[in-house]
Design an enzyme around this catalytic site. Structure first.
Site, PDB file in Angstrom:
ATOM      1  N   HIS A 178     -10.635   0.679   1.650  1.00  0.00           N
ATOM      2  CA  HIS A 178     -10.412   1.541   2.651  1.00  0.00           C
ATOM      3  C   HIS A 178     -11.623   1.489   3.737  1.00  0.00           C
ATOM      4  CE1 HIS A 178      -8.669   5.408   4.424  1.00  0.00           C
ATOM      5  NE2 HIS A 178      -9.843   5.465   4.975  1.00  0.00           N
ATOM      6  N   HIS A 217       0.797  -1.159   0.066  1.00  0.00           N
ATOM      7  CA  HIS A 217       0.015   0.015   0.058  1.00  0.00           C
ATOM      8  C   HIS A 217       0.963   1.225  -0.118  1.00  0.00           C
ATOM      9  CE1 HIS A 217      -3.974   1.935   1.649  1.00  0.00           C
ATOM     10  NE2 HIS A 217      -2.756   3.239   0.986  1.00  0.00           N
ATOM     11  N   ASN A 255      -5.251   6.820  -6.257  1.00  0.00           N
ATOM     12  CA  ASN A 255      -6.053   8.077  -5.816  1.00  0.00           C
ATOM     13  C   ASN A 255      -5.268   9.323  -6.164  1.00  0.00           C
ATOM     14  OD1 ASN A 255      -4.111   7.601  -3.751  1.00  0.00           O
ATOM     15  ND2 ASN A 255      -5.239   8.900  -2.004  1.00  0.00           N
ATOM     16  N   HIS A 286      -4.849  -0.883   5.952  1.00  0.00           N
ATOM     17  CA  HIS A 286      -4.313  -0.037   6.967  1.00  0.00           C
ATOM     18  C   HIS A 286      -5.157  -0.343   8.283  1.00  0.00           C
ATOM     19  CE1 HIS A 286      -6.983   2.508   5.215  1.00  0.00           C
ATOM     20  NE2 HIS A 286      -6.300   2.971   4.489  1.00  0.00           N
ATOM     21  N   ASP A 327       1.096   2.369   3.577  1.00  0.00           N
ATOM     22  CA  ASP A 327       0.321   3.661   3.370  1.00  0.00           C
ATOM     23  C   ASP A 327       1.381   4.943   3.325  1.00  0.00           C
ATOM     24  OD1 ASP A 327      -1.836   5.173   2.896  1.00  0.00           O
ATOM     25  OD2 ASP A 327      -2.651   5.095   4.941  1.00  0.00           O
ATOM     26  N   HIS A 357       1.502   5.403  -1.653  1.00  0.00           N
ATOM     27  CA  HIS A 357       1.013   6.425  -2.646  1.00  0.00           C
ATOM     28  C   HIS A 357       2.244   7.165  -3.153  1.00  0.00           C
ATOM     29  CE1 HIS A 357      -3.076   6.261  -0.996  1.00  0.00           C
ATOM     30  NE2 HIS A 357      -2.555   5.887   0.044  1.00  0.00           N
ATOM     31  N   LYS A 375      -9.371  -0.470  -5.907  1.00  0.00           N
ATOM     32  CA  LYS A 375      -9.496   0.047  -4.353  1.00  0.00           C
ATOM     33  C   LYS A 375     -10.736   0.649  -4.400  1.00  0.00           C
ATOM     34  CE  LYS A 375      -7.880   1.921  -0.647  1.00  0.00           C
ATOM     35  NZ  LYS A 375      -6.648   2.680  -0.168  1.00  0.00           N
ATOM     36  N   HIS A 417       2.386  14.319   1.540  1.00  0.00           N
ATOM     37  CA  HIS A 417       2.075  15.643   1.331  1.00  0.00           C
ATOM     38  C   HIS A 417       3.072  16.737   1.579  1.00  0.00           C
ATOM     39  CE1 HIS A 417      -2.008  14.363   0.910  1.00  0.00           C
ATOM     40  NE2 HIS A 417      -1.786  13.630   1.963  1.00  0.00           N
TER      41      HIS A 417
HETATM   42  C1  NCD Z   1      -3.800   8.796   1.899  1.00  0.00           C
HETATM   43  C2  NCD Z   1      -3.339   9.688   1.029  1.00  0.00           C
HETATM   44  O1  NCD Z   1      -2.838  10.920   1.244  1.00  0.00           O
HETATM   45  O2  NCD Z   1      -3.682   9.357  -0.169  1.00  0.00           O
HETATM   46  N1  NCD Z   1      -3.990   9.512   3.315  1.00  0.00           N
HETATM   47  C3  NCD Z   1      -4.010   8.823   4.427  1.00  0.00           C
HETATM   48  O3  NCD Z   1      -4.262   9.605   5.490  1.00  0.00           O
HETATM   49  N2  NCD Z   1      -3.556   7.655   4.747  1.00  0.00           N
HETATM   50  C4  NCD Z   1      -5.003   8.216   1.558  1.00  0.00           C
HETATM   51  C5  NCD Z   1      -5.314   6.907   2.290  1.00  0.00           C
HETATM   52  O4  NCD Z   1      -4.736   5.904   2.303  1.00  0.00           O
HETATM   53  O5  NCD Z   1      -6.224   6.931   3.207  1.00  0.00           O
HETATM   54 ZN    ZN Z   2      -3.379   5.050   1.645  1.00  0.00          ZN
END
Ligand code: NCD
Ligand code: ZN
Length: 338
Positions: free
Chosen positions: A136, A13, A41, A171, A244, A15, A99, A248
């Protein structure tokens, strides 16, 4: 013990975002992982074979210099509109999972599923085609600490209705969800993150507001964390690593309406070794990072390895414009450069 050799980990998992920042995030990830499930996403979301094929190419290109053998495992964002041909086309470009984001529960999920039953026909096709369903598991509109426990009934419903479908409850953050995954059939497994093994709600709002720890689902009670640690350290193949890791930019977290997500990719393995060592479970770590997830997804276990050495290092305050998990802290274990 001063060094440990593990299978080169899989992250089930992650991003990676897109554009220029993606290049840096990919480089951080491939230092620790040989394969990763890449979450869909993005903006715009991954909903077509064409977009996913392009995205995969960009990821491979970003990885080429440092990790030419890195394998991104692609996913699509579930909605009610796919045809069976759409799913087959996506599988042909490397998609292994879809997903399910309930609408509005997390980053970039406004276009998620708002009518549970509307996606059943697509889920039935996924079951037939052998695509994994990543969920999720948070109930929109529920109180924030109850969103996951209130969603468990939906996972149970999916497991009963689609008995051949492989479901990953992503998660986990509650003891209740750990119990549900243990209780449900062998087709239901779960990912556990590094940060949910370490943190409780206290680490986000207990003494001061710590925006870099804010994520979905929220880390919860000490008893929940204990259940997650027991599950991860137990050697039960239903529980495996999905970080996960969700970068950001610093300014998107340090503001009045901060984004959810913890950036753990730069520190995931050193922290895992530390936590498994504290839990007297170092002998269970190799399967948690390198076997159980691959077995569940039906992909070959990796034959590559990674070495970590006991050598203190200080986690940088900023990696690629993002404040990583454990920023500024000294960690005992370090990935060996060999
Ligand atoms: C994830 C994201 O920033 O894309 N954020 C998070 O808090 N885990 C999205 C997700 O997996 O919920
Ligand atoms: Zn995630």
């Amino acid at each position: 013990m001063n060094e440990i050799v593990l299978p080169l980990p899989d992250d089930f998992h992650a991003h990676l975002r897109q554009g220029e920042p993606m290049r840096g995030y990919v480089k951080d990830l491939v230092k620790e992982f040989g394969r990763a499930i890449v979450m869909p996403n993005t903006v715009p979301p991954m909903t077509s074979a064409k977009a996913i094929a392009d995205y995969k190419q960009q990821i491979l290109e970003a990885a080429r210099e440092t990790a030419p053998n890195f394998e991104p495992l692609m996913t699509f964002k579930l909605n009610p509109n796919y045809t069976e041909q759409d799913l087959k086309d996506m599988m042909a470009v490397g998609v292994v999972a879809g997903k399910y984001y309930p609408a509005g529960v997390t980053t970039n999920s406004q276009d998620g599923v708002s009518d549970f039953e509307s996606v059943f026909p697509v889920i039935a096709m996924m079951e037939r085609l052998g695509l994994v369903l990543c969920v999720h598991g948070e109930e929109p509109g529920a109180f924030c600490l109850e969103r996951e426990s209130k969603f468990i009934a939906r996972v149970e419903c999916l497991a009963q209705k689609f008995p051949k479908l492989k479901i990953v409850f992503e998660h986990l953050s509650t003891a209740a969800a750990v119990e549900a995954v243990k209780r449900l059939s062998a087709n239901v497994a779960a990912t556990i993150t590094v940060h949910h093994l370490m943190m409780t709600l206290d680490d986000i709002v207990g003494d001061a507001l710590r925006p870099h720890h804010f994520c979905k689902p929220l880390p919860k009670l000490p008893t929940d964390r204990m259940a997650l640690r027991e599950a991860a350290f137990s050697g039960n193949p239903k529980f495996f690593l999905g970080t996960d890791s969700a970068p950001h930019a610093k300014e998107k977290k340090e503001c009045c309406c901060g984004a959810a997500g913890v950036y753990s990719a730069p520190v995931a393995l050193p922290i895992l070794v530390q936590e498994f060592e504290r839990g007297n479970a170092l002998d269970k770590l190799a399967d948690f990072v390198g076997s159980f997830g691959a077995d569940f997804y039906g992909i070959p276990r990796t034959t590559k390895t990674m070495k970590l050495v006991k050598e203190p290092w200080t986690v940088p305050e900023n990696v690629n414009g993002v404040v990583p998990l454990a920023a500024g802290q000294i960690l005992d274990w370090k990935i060996s450069e060999v």
